[in-house]
Design a protein around this motif. Structure first.
Motif, short mmCIF file in Angstrom:
data_model
loop_
_atom_site.label_atom_id
_atom_site.label_comp_id
_atom_site.label_asym_id
_atom_site.label_seq_id
_atom_site.Cartn_x
_atom_site.Cartn_y
_atom_site.Cartn_z
N GLY A 35 0.83 -1.26 0.09
CA GLY A 35 0.09 -0.05 -0.13
C GLY A 35 0.74 1.15 -0.06
O GLY A 35 1.96 1.23 0.58
N TRP A 36 0.27 2.22 -0.46
CA TRP A 36 0.95 3.73 -0.38
C TRP A 36 0.04 4.49 0.51
O TRP A 36 -1.45 4.57 0.10
N PHE A 37 0.66 5.24 1.33
CA PHE A 37 -0.07 6.30 2.09
C PHE A 37 0.78 7.47 2.04
O PHE A 37 1.79 7.82 1.48
N CYS A 38 -0.08 8.47 2.35
CA CYS A 38 0.47 9.81 2.57
C CYS A 38 0.23 10.71 3.83
O CYS A 38 -0.75 10.15 4.48
N GLN A 39 1.15 11.49 3.91
CA GLN A 39 0.87 12.23 5.23
C GLN A 39 1.38 13.70 5.14
O GLN A 39 2.55 14.03 4.92
N ALA A 40 0.40 14.82 5.23
CA ALA A 40 0.77 16.07 5.17
C ALA A 40 0.87 16.61 6.49
O ALA A 40 0.27 16.00 7.71
N PRO A 41 1.57 17.64 6.59
CA PRO A 41 1.85 18.27 8.00
C PRO A 41 0.63 18.52 8.70
O PRO A 41 -0.22 19.06 8.18
N VAL A 93 4.13 13.83 2.60
CA VAL A 93 5.54 12.60 2.59
C VAL A 93 4.54 11.30 2.27
O VAL A 93 3.45 11.04 2.73
N TYR A 94 5.30 10.33 1.20
CA TYR A 94 4.40 9.27 0.72
C TYR A 94 5.44 8.10 1.33
O TYR A 94 6.42 7.99 1.31
N PHE A 95 4.45 7.16 1.83
CA PHE A 95 5.09 5.88 2.39
C PHE A 95 4.63 4.65 1.82
O PHE A 95 3.40 4.73 1.45
N CYS A 96 5.36 3.72 1.56
CA CYS A 96 4.85 2.49 1.08
C CYS A 96 4.80 1.57 2.50
O CYS A 96 5.86 1.57 3.24
N ALA A 97 4.11 0.50 2.26
CA ALA A 97 4.05 -0.43 3.51
C ALA A 97 3.60 -2.04 2.88
O ALA A 97 2.76 -1.77 1.77
N THR A 98 3.81 -2.95 3.48
CA THR A 98 3.39 -4.36 3.37
C THR A 98 2.47 -4.63 4.10
O THR A 98 2.82 -4.54 5.41
N GLY A 99 1.44 -5.45 3.68
CA GLY A 99 0.33 -5.82 4.55
C GLY A 99 -0.83 -6.37 3.94
O GLY A 99 -0.82 -7.26 2.85
N SER A 100 -1.91 -6.04 4.40
CA SER A 100 -3.26 -6.80 4.03
C SER A 100 -3.73 -6.46 2.67
O SER A 100 -4.43 -6.88 1.91
N GLY A 101 -3.49 -4.86 2.23
CA GLY A 101 -3.93 -4.42 1.03
C GLY A 101 -4.91 -3.76 0.93
O GLY A 101 -5.60 -3.23 0.24
N SER A 102 -5.56 -3.41 2.22
CA SER A 102 -6.63 -2.57 2.57
C SER A 102 -6.32 -1.24 2.76
O SER A 102 -5.03 -0.81 2.70
N SER A 103 -7.27 -0.25 3.12
CA SER A 103 -6.86 1.26 3.25
C SER A 103 -6.98 1.41 4.50
O SER A 103 -6.47 2.67 4.84
N ARG A 104 -6.65 0.41 5.67
CA ARG A 104 -6.28 0.77 6.90
C ARG A 104 -4.82 0.55 7.28
O ARG A 104 -4.32 -0.32 7.11
N SER A 105 -4.03 1.71 7.75
CA SER A 105 -2.87 1.59 7.91
C SER A 105 -2.41 0.59 9.00
O SER A 105 -1.21 -0.13 9.05
#
Length: 121
Positions: A35-41, A93-105
């Motif tokens: 998944g890709w997630f992003c976090q703005a200030p 800031v964009y992060f990638c992560a490995t996991g379930s593939g859902s939208s839940r971080s």
């Protein structure tokens, strides 16, 4: 352990494009969907897109549908996020992560360090 390293961020004008990469190493047999997630200030981390292990299934946040495309090259242990028609509000800031593939971080186990995307007027 799985290590994820994002790259490809930078400064781009509104309407422009960037391609982010997420390279995996370590126990790569342990990484499933990405998944890709992003976090703005000042904001919470938000879901952007996800792709299944095979790449057959993709899932996007409504805010990026039609503009971003997620893909993967398992031979290279790399997942990509093609970002087109970038908007000021995509700055984060964009992060990638490995996991379930859902939208839940909370369903993701290993995270990269993030790459900054800044969209200017």
């Amino acid at each position: 352990q799985v290590q994820l390293v994002e790259s490809g961020g930078g400064l781009v004008q509104a309407g422009g494009s960037l391609r982010l990469s997420c390279a995996a190493s370590g126990r790569t047999t342990s990484f499933y969907a990405i998944g890709w997630f992003c976090q703005a200030p000042g904001k919470d981390r938000e879901f952007v897109a996800a792709i299944s292990l095979s790449g057959a299934r993709t899932y996007y946040a409504n805010s990026v549908k039609g503009r971003f495309t997620i893909s993967r090259d398992n031979a290279k242990n790399t997942v990509y996020l093609q970002m087109n028609s970038l908007k000021l509000e995509d700055t984060a800031v964009y992060f990638c992560a490995t996991g379930s593939g859902s939208s839940r971080s909370g369903e993701y186990y290993y995270w990269g360090q993030g790459t900054q995307v800044t969209v200017s007027p």
